[in-house]
Design a protein around this motif. Structure first.
Motif, PDB file in Angstrom:
ATOM      1  N   ILE A 128       7.772  15.013   7.135  1.00  0.00           N
ATOM      2  CA  ILE A 128       7.471  15.253   8.557  1.00  0.00           C
ATOM      3  C   ILE A 128       6.455  14.212   9.035  1.00  0.00           C
ATOM      4  O   ILE A 128       5.474  13.926   8.335  1.00  0.00           O
ATOM      5  N   GLY A 129       6.713  13.672  10.216  1.00  0.00           N
ATOM      6  CA  GLY A 129       5.817  12.648  10.775  1.00  0.00           C
ATOM      7  C   GLY A 129       6.114  11.296  10.146  1.00  0.00           C
ATOM      8  O   GLY A 129       5.200  10.535   9.829  1.00  0.00           O
ATOM      9  N   CYS A 130       7.422  10.976  10.017  1.00  0.00           N
ATOM     10  CA  CYS A 130       7.812   9.745   9.305  1.00  0.00           C
ATOM     11  C   CYS A 130       7.470   8.487  10.095  1.00  0.00           C
ATOM     12  O   CYS A 130       7.310   7.419   9.517  1.00  0.00           O
ATOM     13  N   GLY A 131       7.373   8.613  11.447  1.00  0.00           N
ATOM     14  CA  GLY A 131       7.070   7.438  12.262  1.00  0.00           C
ATOM     15  C   GLY A 131       8.058   6.317  12.015  1.00  0.00           C
ATOM     16  O   GLY A 131       9.264   6.537  11.916  1.00  0.00           O
ATOM     17  N   ARG A 132       7.550   5.094  11.881  1.00  0.00           N
ATOM     18  CA  ARG A 132       8.436   3.953  11.687  1.00  0.00           C
ATOM     19  C   ARG A 132       8.946   3.848  10.244  1.00  0.00           C
ATOM     20  O   ARG A 132       9.704   2.940   9.911  1.00  0.00           O
ATOM     21  N   PRO A 182       2.807   7.257  21.852  1.00  0.00           N
ATOM     22  CA  PRO A 182       2.686   5.922  21.246  1.00  0.00           C
ATOM     23  C   PRO A 182       3.737   5.678  20.158  1.00  0.00           C
ATOM     24  O   PRO A 182       3.897   4.555  19.703  1.00  0.00           O
ATOM     25  N   TYR A 183       4.435   6.724  19.739  1.00  0.00           N
ATOM     26  CA  TYR A 183       5.429   6.572  18.661  1.00  0.00           C
ATOM     27  C   TYR A 183       6.863   6.576  19.197  1.00  0.00           C
ATOM     28  O   TYR A 183       7.811   6.716  18.437  1.00  0.00           O
ATOM     29  N   SER A 184       7.030   6.434  20.524  1.00  0.00           N
ATOM     30  CA  SER A 184       8.370   6.608  21.110  1.00  0.00           C
ATOM     31  C   SER A 184       9.375   5.534  20.664  1.00  0.00           C
ATOM     32  O   SER A 184      10.575   5.766  20.723  1.00  0.00           O
ATOM     33  N   GLU A 234       0.838  -1.201   0.000  1.00  0.00           N
ATOM     34  CA  GLU A 234       0.000   0.000   0.000  1.00  0.00           C
ATOM     35  C   GLU A 234       0.879   1.260   0.000  1.00  0.00           C
ATOM     36  O   GLU A 234       0.659   2.200  -0.751  1.00  0.00           O
ATOM     37  N   TYR A 235       1.910   1.253   0.858  1.00  0.00           N
ATOM     38  CA  TYR A 235       2.793   2.430   0.928  1.00  0.00           C
ATOM     39  C   TYR A 235       3.673   2.556  -0.313  1.00  0.00           C
ATOM     40  O   TYR A 235       4.027   3.661  -0.720  1.00  0.00           O
ATOM     41  N   SER A 236       4.014   1.431  -0.915  1.00  0.00           N
ATOM     42  CA  SER A 236       4.799   1.490  -2.145  1.00  0.00           C
ATOM     43  C   SER A 236       3.965   2.153  -3.252  1.00  0.00           C
ATOM     44  O   SER A 236       4.437   3.011  -3.990  1.00  0.00           O
ATOM     45  N   ILE A 292      11.635  13.475   9.598  1.00  0.00           N
ATOM     46  CA  ILE A 292      11.486  14.133  10.907  1.00  0.00           C
ATOM     47  C   ILE A 292      10.287  13.559  11.662  1.00  0.00           C
ATOM     48  O   ILE A 292       9.222  13.342  11.084  1.00  0.00           O
ATOM     49  N   ASP A 293      10.499  13.356  12.958  1.00  0.00           N
ATOM     50  CA  ASP A 293       9.378  12.932  13.811  1.00  0.00           C
ATOM     51  C   ASP A 293       9.715  13.307  15.255  1.00  0.00           C
ATOM     52  O   ASP A 293      10.875  13.395  15.631  1.00  0.00           O
ATOM     53  N   ARG A 294       8.646  13.500  16.036  1.00  0.00           N
ATOM     54  CA  ARG A 294       8.876  13.794  17.462  1.00  0.00           C
ATOM     55  C   ARG A 294       9.212  12.525  18.226  1.00  0.00           C
ATOM     56  O   ARG A 294       9.821  12.579  19.275  1.00  0.00           O
ATOM     57  N   SER A 352      12.541  15.717  16.151  1.00  0.00           N
ATOM     58  CA  SER A 352      12.138  17.112  16.401  1.00  0.00           C
ATOM     59  C   SER A 352      10.664  17.270  16.095  1.00  0.00           C
ATOM     60  O   SER A 352      10.080  16.488  15.336  1.00  0.00           O
ATOM     61  N   ASP A 353      10.084  18.322  16.655  1.00  0.00           N
ATOM     62  CA  ASP A 353       8.757  18.736  16.207  1.00  0.00           C
ATOM     63  C   ASP A 353       8.943  19.302  14.796  1.00  0.00           C
ATOM     64  O   ASP A 353       9.803  20.163  14.588  1.00  0.00           O
ATOM     65  N   GLY A 354       8.159  18.835  13.842  1.00  0.00           N
ATOM     66  CA  GLY A 354       8.334  19.264  12.453  1.00  0.00           C
ATOM     67  C   GLY A 354       8.089  20.753  12.249  1.00  0.00           C
ATOM     68  O   GLY A 354       8.750  21.387  11.416  1.00  0.00           O
ATOM     69  N   LEU A 355       7.150  21.308  13.001  1.00  0.00           N
ATOM     70  CA  LEU A 355       6.846  22.746  12.840  1.00  0.00           C
ATOM     71  C   LEU A 355       7.997  23.592  13.366  1.00  0.00           C
ATOM     72  O   LEU A 355       8.374  24.603  12.749  1.00  0.00           O
ATOM     73  N   THR A 388       4.084  14.507   3.603  1.00  0.00           N
ATOM     74  CA  THR A 388       3.666  13.873   4.856  1.00  0.00           C
ATOM     75  C   THR A 388       2.726  12.706   4.538  1.00  0.00           C
ATOM     76  O   THR A 388       2.035  12.717   3.517  1.00  0.00           O
ATOM     77  N   GLY A 389       2.716  11.728   5.422  1.00  0.00           N
ATOM     78  CA  GLY A 389       1.776  10.611   5.320  1.00  0.00           C
ATOM     79  C   GLY A 389       1.090  10.458   6.660  1.00  0.00           C
ATOM     80  O   GLY A 389       1.763  10.217   7.673  1.00  0.00           O
ATOM     81  N   GLU A 390      -0.213  10.657   6.685  1.00  0.00           N
ATOM     82  CA  GLU A 390      -0.997  10.538   7.922  1.00  0.00           C
ATOM     83  C   GLU A 390      -0.509  11.488   9.033  1.00  0.00           C
ATOM     84  O   GLU A 390      -0.646  11.167  10.214  1.00  0.00           O
TER      85      GLU A 390
HETATM   86  C1  SAM Z   1      -0.166   8.307  12.195  1.00  0.00           C
HETATM   87  S1  SAM Z   1       1.551   8.421  12.297  1.00  0.00           S
HETATM   88  C2  SAM Z   1       2.033   8.250  10.618  1.00  0.00           C
HETATM   89  C3  SAM Z   1       3.413   7.683  10.489  1.00  0.00           C
HETATM   90  C4  SAM Z   1       3.883   7.447   9.054  1.00  0.00           C
HETATM   91  N1  SAM Z   1       3.998   8.677   8.302  1.00  0.00           N
HETATM   92  C5  SAM Z   1       2.938   6.480   8.346  1.00  0.00           C
HETATM   93  O1  SAM Z   1       2.235   6.911   7.425  1.00  0.00           O
HETATM   94  O2  SAM Z   1       2.922   5.291   8.726  1.00  0.00           O
HETATM   95  C6  SAM Z   1       1.774  10.162  12.579  1.00  0.00           C
HETATM   96  C7  SAM Z   1       3.219  10.517  12.902  1.00  0.00           C
HETATM   97  O3  SAM Z   1       3.315  11.932  12.974  1.00  0.00           O
HETATM   98  C8  SAM Z   1       4.176  12.258  14.050  1.00  0.00           C
HETATM   99  N2  SAM Z   1       3.902  13.652  14.455  1.00  0.00           N
HETATM  100  C9  SAM Z   1       2.749  14.174  14.919  1.00  0.00           C
HETATM  101  N3  SAM Z   1       2.882  15.499  15.133  1.00  0.00           N
HETATM  102  C10 SAM Z   1       4.150  15.813  14.793  1.00  0.00           C
HETATM  103  C11 SAM Z   1       4.905  17.013  14.789  1.00  0.00           C
HETATM  104  N4  SAM Z   1       4.376  18.176  15.194  1.00  0.00           N
HETATM  105  N5  SAM Z   1       6.193  16.976  14.376  1.00  0.00           N
HETATM  106  C12 SAM Z   1       6.757  15.801  13.971  1.00  0.00           C
HETATM  107  N6  SAM Z   1       6.090  14.633  13.954  1.00  0.00           N
HETATM  108  C13 SAM Z   1       4.807  14.629  14.356  1.00  0.00           C
HETATM  109  C14 SAM Z   1       3.867  11.224  15.111  1.00  0.00           C
HETATM  110  O4  SAM Z   1       4.927  11.117  16.045  1.00  0.00           O
HETATM  111  C15 SAM Z   1       3.696   9.978  14.246  1.00  0.00           C
HETATM  112  O5  SAM Z   1       4.905   9.293  14.054  1.00  0.00           O
END
Ligand code: SAM
Length: 263
Positions: free
Chosen positions: A43-47, A72-74, A21-23, A66-68, A98-101, A116-118
């Protein structure tokens, strides 16, 4: 034309279906870009499901992921780095905690694209507005932004169940601050207000349907309490389905050509 649906019954099938799906999502995003190299920020790359797929589809680009990595994402930074090593793309992906903003606010040199994704589902309206304004300021002329997120509008009962499970505070341990996902029209208006042009909203039909044991596994992954399964036993027999993807994109036209915006 409707997309071919993958019926997922086991955990193993689920991992494979998500990777596919992601591909597909990354391929669609990359096709919409007029370049294949340069510095791209996610931004918000997660895993790293999207990160790794993007790195594979953009072999000449450098990605800043970049991700915080909190709450739940620690644990996701470790999972991301393991995934980057396995995919042999670690040398082209720079991971930033980091915080993306905040990161965007401090960034001085220009970037070519911000993807960004999700992420938008996790932001408030104010944060989304700030994200778009700061992205506009940081992109180079002709730079692009693409935001992929799951549609808040269910096309069938299976998608409706997914949206309810993942957003209703009775069921999920991590309810969203504002919405399951922003209404695409509101998000596109906001992107235009930040100065972006050629703003487009595209719908990419989802392809994953969860059945049998894969349902409980998916729900636990999303932090949904088992009480949801008990309360919806009959409906869940028909399966769960990923809502369709929304792809929101915009172009940062040459400086001076766009409107002035307050940052
Ligand atoms: C639902 S997950 C999506 C992860 C990945 N992009 C995916 O599609 O599987 C949302 C991600 O956004 C990150 N996130 C939320 N607010 C953020 C911010 N202000 N700066 C950086 N990352 C953020 C969360 O830590 C989390 O990893």
């Amino acid at each position: 034309m409707r997309a071919l649906t993958t019926i997922v019954r086991t955990v193993r099938q689920s991992h494979k279906a998500w990777d596919n799906e992601y591909s597909r999502l990354a391929r669609t995003i990359v096709r919409s870009l007029p370049f294949r190299s340069g510095e791209i920020v996610e931004i918000g790359c997660g895993r790293g499901r999207l990160t790794i797929a993007l790195a594979r589809h953009l072999p000449s680009a450098r990605i800043i992921a970049i991700d915080r990595f909190v709450g739940p994402y620690s644990h996701d930074r470790t999972r991301l780095e393991d995934g980057l090593i396995r995919a042999r793309v670690l040398d082209r992906v720079h991971v930033v905690s980091s915080d993306g903003l905040v990161w965007l606010g401090r960034r001085r040199s220009r970037i070519r694209a911000l993807i960004t994704g999700e992420l938008l589902p996790e932001l408030s309206v104010r944060q989304m507005e700030r994200l778009f304004r700061r992205t506009f300021r940081t992109l180079e002329d002709g730079g692009r932004t693409v935001h992929a997120f799951l549609s808040p509008v269910a096309r069938n009962q299976r998608q409706r169940l997914t949206i309810e499970a993942d957003s209703d505070p009775r069921w999920t341990r991590h309810p969203p601050t504002e919405w399951f996902a922003p209404p695409p029209k509101a998000a596109s208006t906001c992107l235009r207000a930040a100065g972006f042009e050629d703003v487009r909203v595209r719908l990419l039909p989802s392809r994953i349907q969860f059945r049998g044991p894969a349902i409980a596994h998916q729900l636990r992954t999303w932090g949904v309490r088992p009480s949801f399964d008990r309360a919806h036993r009959r409906e869940l027999e028909g399966g769960l389905e990923l809502p369709d993807w929304i792809l929101l994109s915009g172009v940062r036209k040459a400086r001076g050509a766009g409107r002035a915006v307050r940052l």
